[in-house]
Design an enzyme around this catalytic site. Structure first.
Site, mmCIF file in Angstrom:
data_model
loop_
_atom_site.group_PDB
_atom_site.id
_atom_site.type_symbol
_atom_site.label_atom_id
_atom_site.label_comp_id
_atom_site.label_asym_id
_atom_site.label_seq_id
_atom_site.Cartn_x
_atom_site.Cartn_y
_atom_site.Cartn_z
ATOM 1 C CG ASP A 40 -7.047 4.564 4.682
ATOM 2 O OD1 ASP A 40 -5.900 4.244 4.336
ATOM 3 O OD2 ASP A 40 -8.010 3.776 4.660
ATOM 4 C CB THR A 90 -1.693 -1.937 -6.973
ATOM 5 O OG1 THR A 90 -0.313 -1.874 -6.575
ATOM 6 C CG2 THR A 90 -2.169 -0.544 -7.306
ATOM 7 C CB THR A 125 3.260 -1.303 -7.571
ATOM 8 O OG1 THR A 125 4.211 -0.968 -6.565
ATOM 9 C CG2 THR A 125 3.937 -2.125 -8.657
ATOM 10 C CB CYS A 265 6.680 -5.270 -3.062
ATOM 11 S SG CYS A 265 6.151 -3.666 -2.447
ATOM 12 N NE ARG A 336 -0.855 -5.341 3.055
ATOM 13 C CZ ARG A 336 -0.483 -4.189 2.482
ATOM 14 N NH1 ARG A 336 -1.258 -3.621 1.587
ATOM 15 N NH2 ARG A 336 0.656 -3.626 2.810
#
Length: 440
Positions: A40, A90, A125, A265, A336
């Site tokens: 990371d 993403t 995604t 998502c 988020r």
């Protein structure tokens, strides 16, 4: 010797690029069986992992301390790896278009550090076609190698549900796809090391990419339908939760409920589909409408709160309000794309300053992303209005008698407002207590 056997005999390694809510659990599970390099770019995150701390709360500190993962932010360590898994976020831009920067940067990093024979599997995604149209060209350019000849690429959408301790990585069917049948078998065999629920081999990478955005778009649309009903029922004076209970007595009723739709998502993936559809000249009707409804719910709830303040003769601007829960879902520290702050923005328009309590949320993230200071529940006092936005276990353990201590003691019971976004309380119990109550 095939790659799976090499991995199990520790003659090859797996890398996981992106160690967040998705990548970390994958890395932890594979590390129980094979050598794993966890990469990371976030130095602070790597430092926490090396010290045995799990800021995501997905696997816990104990699992971090016991794992054999080689945590690093040194991209050159990826040169030791034969099988790469990409699990970077993403997100979307402010104009709702895909923000491809994290994925493109991760792909460039891999391209600079892969060797012949490598397999790269993307789990982030994306919209259908992105792996082949964007990611593969970047890999080829950075590595001076050719996909199909020198390395193979697959796509396997992540299906982890953050905060869910029942539907975990191991027991969710894993969709896999690849550029050819040979690498598809290899990828399937490797994921079988950690997936017990089974593998579904998609017919193409595009099919696998589409499956992910469609399954989340479908859920988004269903919630949007319930949100639209909640808005209308509110005008009709009908309790939405009572309607759902009655409706659910039929065998084929779908158990969706209204609510805030945020996170990384369901609140994001439909925009990837919409973006690609627009590029192809198709203007979505249903998905676009669902997104519009769900994105408007924070404002609707905020206006409902203002109405309750007025109905109970409060001076709106001086109202003492506390919001319980700022994460995008229950029992998860992830803030988020939390739609709780859409409610806050509406309240701010009326000059209301709000207190925030969330025992699950990451305090640093809340401060960095939203500029809010989280306080402890014990600090709440003299409230006019208490808003339950996220059904954390800590909040569900409260009883109605305990709520009294949070309110201004000079207020009558019917002047004390409880806003229940997650339907945590039974209406009849609230009425017995005498509170002014509003449910979504």
């Amino acid at each position: 010797m095939n790659l799976k056997n090499k991995l199990l005999k520790r003659k090859a390694k797996i890398s996981v690029i992106g160690l967040g809510y998705v990548g970390l659990p994958i890395a932890i599970e594979f590390a129980k069986h094979v050598d794993v390099i966890g990469f990371d770019t976030n130095e602070h995150k790597i430092k926490l992992y090396k010290e045995g701390h799990d800021p995501t709360k997905e696997v816990g500190d104990k699992a971090i301390k016991e794992t054999s993962i080689n945590f690093t932010n040194n991209p050159e360590k990826l040169q030791e790896v034969d099988f790469h898994i990409v699990a970077v976020p993403t997100p979307i831009n402010s104009d709702k278009t895909p923000n491809l920067e994290p994925l493109e940067n991760a792909t460039k990093t891999i391209g600079k550090n892969i060797s012949k024979g490598s397999i790269i599997v993307f789990e982030s995604t994306v919209y259908p076609g992105m792996t082949e149209d964007i990611c593969i060209p970047i890999l080829e350019k950075e590595s001076n190698l050719y996909c199909g000849k020198d390395f193979k690429v697959g796509y396997s959408p992540e299906r982890i549900n953050p905060g869910d301790k029942v539907h975990t990585l191991n027991n969710i069917v894993k969709i896999v796809s690849s550029i050819d049948s040979e690498s598809l078998e290899e990828i399937s065999n490797i994921y079988e090391i950690v997936i017990t629920a089974g593998i579904h081999k998609a017919s193409s990478i595009k099919v696998a990419e589409a499956a992910k955005v469609v399954e989340n778009s479908q859920r988004d649309i269903n919630i949007a339908f319930m949100n639209e009903l909640a808005v209308v029922f509110d005008r009709m004076g009908i309790n939405t939760n009572d309607v759902i209970k009655a409706m659910s007595t039929k065998w084929n009723s779908l158990p969706f409920t209204p609510g805030l739709v945020g996170g990384h998502c369901i609140g994001v993936d439909p925009y990837y589909f919409l973006y690609q559809a627009e590029k192809l000249g198709y203007h979505s009707q249903i998905i676009q409408s669902g997104r519009k409804i769900n994105d408007s719910m924070g404002e609707f709830i905020g206006q409902a709160i203002i109405k309750k303040l007025i109905e109970t003769n409060k001076v709106v601007k001086k109202a003492n309000i506390a919001i319980l829960g700022v994460t995008f879902k229950e029992n998860c520290p992830d803030t988020r794309n939390s739609k709780v702050f859409d409610i806050v923005n509406t309240l701010n328009e009326y000059g209301i300053e709000t207190k925030f309590v969330d025992p699950q949320a990451n305090k640093d993230e809340a401060k960095e992303f939203y500029g809010v200071e989280l306080i402890n529940m014990e600090e709440l006092k003299d409230l006019d209005c208490l808003i339950f936005t996220v059904a954390h276990e800590e909040f569900k353990k409260l009883n109605l008698e305990e709520l009294d201590k949070f309110f201004n003691s000079n207020l009558e019971k019917n002047e004390r407002i409880i806003i229940d976004i997650k339907n945590m309380w039974k209406t009849e119990d609230i009425k017995k207590m005498g509170y002014e109550y509003w449910q979504l």
